[in-house]
Design a protein around this motif. Sequence first.
Motif, short mmCIF file in Angstrom:
data_model
loop_
_atom_site.label_atom_id
_atom_site.label_comp_id
_atom_site.label_asym_id
_atom_site.label_seq_id
_atom_site.Cartn_x
_atom_site.Cartn_y
_atom_site.Cartn_z
N SER A 111 -39.67 6.03 -43.06
CA SER A 111 -38.89 6.09 -44.62
C SER A 111 -38.18 8.35 -44.51
O SER A 111 -38.87 8.74 -43.99
CB SER A 111 -39.38 5.87 -45.56
N PRO A 112 -37.58 8.19 -45.69
CA PRO A 112 -37.15 9.90 -45.48
C PRO A 112 -38.77 10.54 -46.21
O PRO A 112 -38.42 11.66 -45.86
CB PRO A 112 -35.99 8.99 -46.78
N ALA A 116 -39.88 13.16 -43.40
CA ALA A 116 -39.99 14.52 -44.12
C ALA A 116 -38.42 14.54 -44.72
O ALA A 116 -38.43 16.28 -44.89
CB ALA A 116 -40.49 15.80 -43.30
N VAL A 117 -37.45 14.22 -44.46
CA VAL A 117 -36.35 14.41 -45.08
C VAL A 117 -36.54 14.79 -46.79
O VAL A 117 -35.92 15.62 -47.14
CB VAL A 117 -35.34 12.89 -45.57
N LEU A 149 -32.10 16.75 -42.47
CA LEU A 149 -31.74 16.96 -41.23
C LEU A 149 -32.81 17.84 -40.44
O LEU A 149 -32.81 17.53 -39.83
CB LEU A 149 -30.04 17.03 -40.68
N ALA A 150 -33.15 19.22 -40.23
CA ALA A 150 -33.87 19.82 -39.21
C ALA A 150 -35.05 18.98 -39.77
O ALA A 150 -35.68 18.87 -38.61
CB ALA A 150 -33.63 21.06 -40.61
N ALA A 151 -35.41 18.91 -40.96
CA ALA A 151 -36.49 18.22 -41.40
C ALA A 151 -37.26 16.94 -40.26
O ALA A 151 -37.65 17.10 -39.69
CB ALA A 151 -37.11 18.23 -42.65
N ALA A 152 -35.97 16.05 -40.68
CA ALA A 152 -35.55 15.11 -40.05
C ALA A 152 -35.68 15.21 -38.41
O ALA A 152 -36.62 14.73 -37.44
CB ALA A 152 -34.68 13.92 -39.74
N ALA A 153 -35.04 15.71 -37.90
CA ALA A 153 -35.16 16.16 -36.56
C ALA A 153 -36.20 16.72 -35.61
O ALA A 153 -36.54 16.00 -34.41
CB ALA A 153 -33.92 17.62 -36.40
N LEU A 154 -36.69 17.62 -36.73
CA LEU A 154 -38.24 18.08 -35.71
C LEU A 154 -39.17 17.18 -35.99
O LEU A 154 -39.67 17.12 -34.49
CB LEU A 154 -38.95 19.09 -36.78
N VAL A 155 -39.46 16.11 -36.53
CA VAL A 155 -40.31 14.85 -36.98
C VAL A 155 -40.18 13.88 -35.44
O VAL A 155 -40.65 13.75 -34.46
CB VAL A 155 -40.20 14.10 -38.05
#
Length: 702
Positions: A111-112, A116-117, A149-155
């Motif tokens: 989920s968002p 961490a989105v 986007l940066a947080a989601a990409a990392l996770v």
Amino acid sequence: MSVDAPTAGPAALSAAGPAAVRRARPALIVGVFVAAIALVVVLALVDLTLGTSHVGVGDLLGLLTGTGDDEALAVLVASRAPRVLAALLVGTALGLSGSALQSVARNPLASPDTLAVNAGAYFTVVLAAVTGLTLPFAVNGALAFVGGLAAAALVLAIARGGAEGPTRLVLAGSATMLALSSLTILLMLLFEQETMGMFAWGEGSIVQSGTSKVVRAAPVVLLAGIALVLWARRLDVLALGDDTASVLGLDVRRTRLVSVLLAVLLAALAVTVAGPIGFVGLTAPVIARLVAGRVPGMARHRLLLPLAALAGCVVVLGADVLLRVAVPGVASVAIPTGVVTTLVGASVMVWLARRLRDSGPTRSTASVSAHPASRRRVGVVVVVLAAAVVTALVAGFLLGDRLLLMGDVANWFAGVSGRQVSFVLDQRTPRVLAALLAGAALGLAGTTVQAVARNPLAEPSLLGITGGAGVGAVTAIVVFPGAPFWVVSAAAAVGALSTFALVYALANRRGLSSDRLVLVGIGVSAAATSIITLIVVLTSPWNTTMALTWLSGSTYGRTAEQVWPVAVALLVMVPLIVRWRRDLDVLAVDDDVARVLGVQLERTRLALLVVTALLTAAAVTAIGVVGFVGLLAPHLARSLVGSSHARVIPVAALLGALLVSLADTLGRTVIAPAQIPAGLLTAMIGTPYFIYLLWRTRRSAL
């Protein structure tokens, strides 16, 4: 891990093949959508009738018949209608976003929030607010999109797109979220004037001053939603698995990329309009999938996505109505709607965690970063760490907003120092001791919980124990203002033990599962954070510093009486942990081995977790909520002296004391006279290491 019932997660999408089409019942599908739309309309109308003014149902009906007054019209246009429209927009955006993310990750806990989105988007919005400039809505939205986007990409990179199961995905998201939250709180503390009012907004508030934000965001949400629905066929194929999808000609990488971009865009728009409203993106898709699992033909994404959007509207509107009914008057305006959605969403997360079953044996903590060490090496490590702790203690006395000399400290101990030096050291000494002792307590608590949970990534804050202690302490401060500190300490202990009992009971389904324990703990921890926010907003809405102090872990204003509880806890608990050192070695390996060796498994495990809860409660009363110390200290200890707990226990305690002491001293010195709470520094130090651990175990699993 897998799900007991296919209707509970994205696995249900496998039913979306030709057989599902043949069994489809159009009348029933239409009925479901009609019922969902009717429910949204009813909740929206009810929400329009609730508020702080005396304008009620009769006044609003008068507007329809032409007999209403100007006051009712003003209230409707300026306050209630924008709030309802914001709820509809946010619910739609987060419902679509969460559904897409769950399908891409093939994970019911995606989920968002868990990716961490929301945290990434919120951080960039606060960062923009620090500049003091009033940025256009589009710029704020773009910044939120980049941060999310940066947080989601990392996770997703750490968790291999969710392929390694819910636990790794949620752990990676929780770590990233905690780091971003720490940075956000730091900005709020350093730039209090520029970020005023953003604390409550940070929990997600649909209160709007007009419809300008909603009007600007609505077209983008509509276009992104249409794009996702048009992309639905690709998501159906992706649900069959990467290999099958590739054989069927689907560009898997492109499908994932476009889906994540659209999902993050929707979540970023929701954050820009109303702040990070928690767990709507988790709850709404779960509701939609549960309904779709019972209605033949609804598992396809072209129907599932709109249903998730409607479910999101129901969740946000329902939470707002519940809030306004339960807390009437002005207080309901001050309480963020996101507090209610987070409490509901945390319950859903715990429910999902209880439905998950292990896919295989848990990796033993005894084998994680544990290399045999000679007695000489152990002795050297202990001596070096003890010397480092003494050095950190001395540095704590000398450094701060005013620099002192060793002679000043010696004169103070001798009782012959000047007035100014005495004043500084009288204030500084309890802070230094509180940081040192609390760090040792957290290091020991992390050691026991990792062995019991048999998970090298577990720690008290991720299991909800730290949050529970924070709830107890804040409640005592609010309910009994000016009460003796032993009351606060007792309340923190009760909160920690109660939270531990709840997590343990919920996770202990057909035996205690390590993965289930962590997932339940993270859900309960999120609920505890929202409860702290609720208490502060209800009782002292303008005193956000109190909440930020507890949530960020600070030694500011500590006195000698606040040091005693953690000192006593260490004196009582350390001998018990040392006595159980061999049991910890056995528990860290395997349940069967423990039973063969005669360890009374459940009783020993329960006793150790009680010790963990008490140590954590004592640490929280001393310095507030501090994360990651319980993760770093035992992990580094095992890497230095091996897995034997006879060696790990003293080394972990020394490392915990050293870490928190250094963080506290740096926080008091780097930007003096302003201060950085110790908990924020430990989070910023601990998060990269935590992510490194996840990344390294990711590569070893390939």
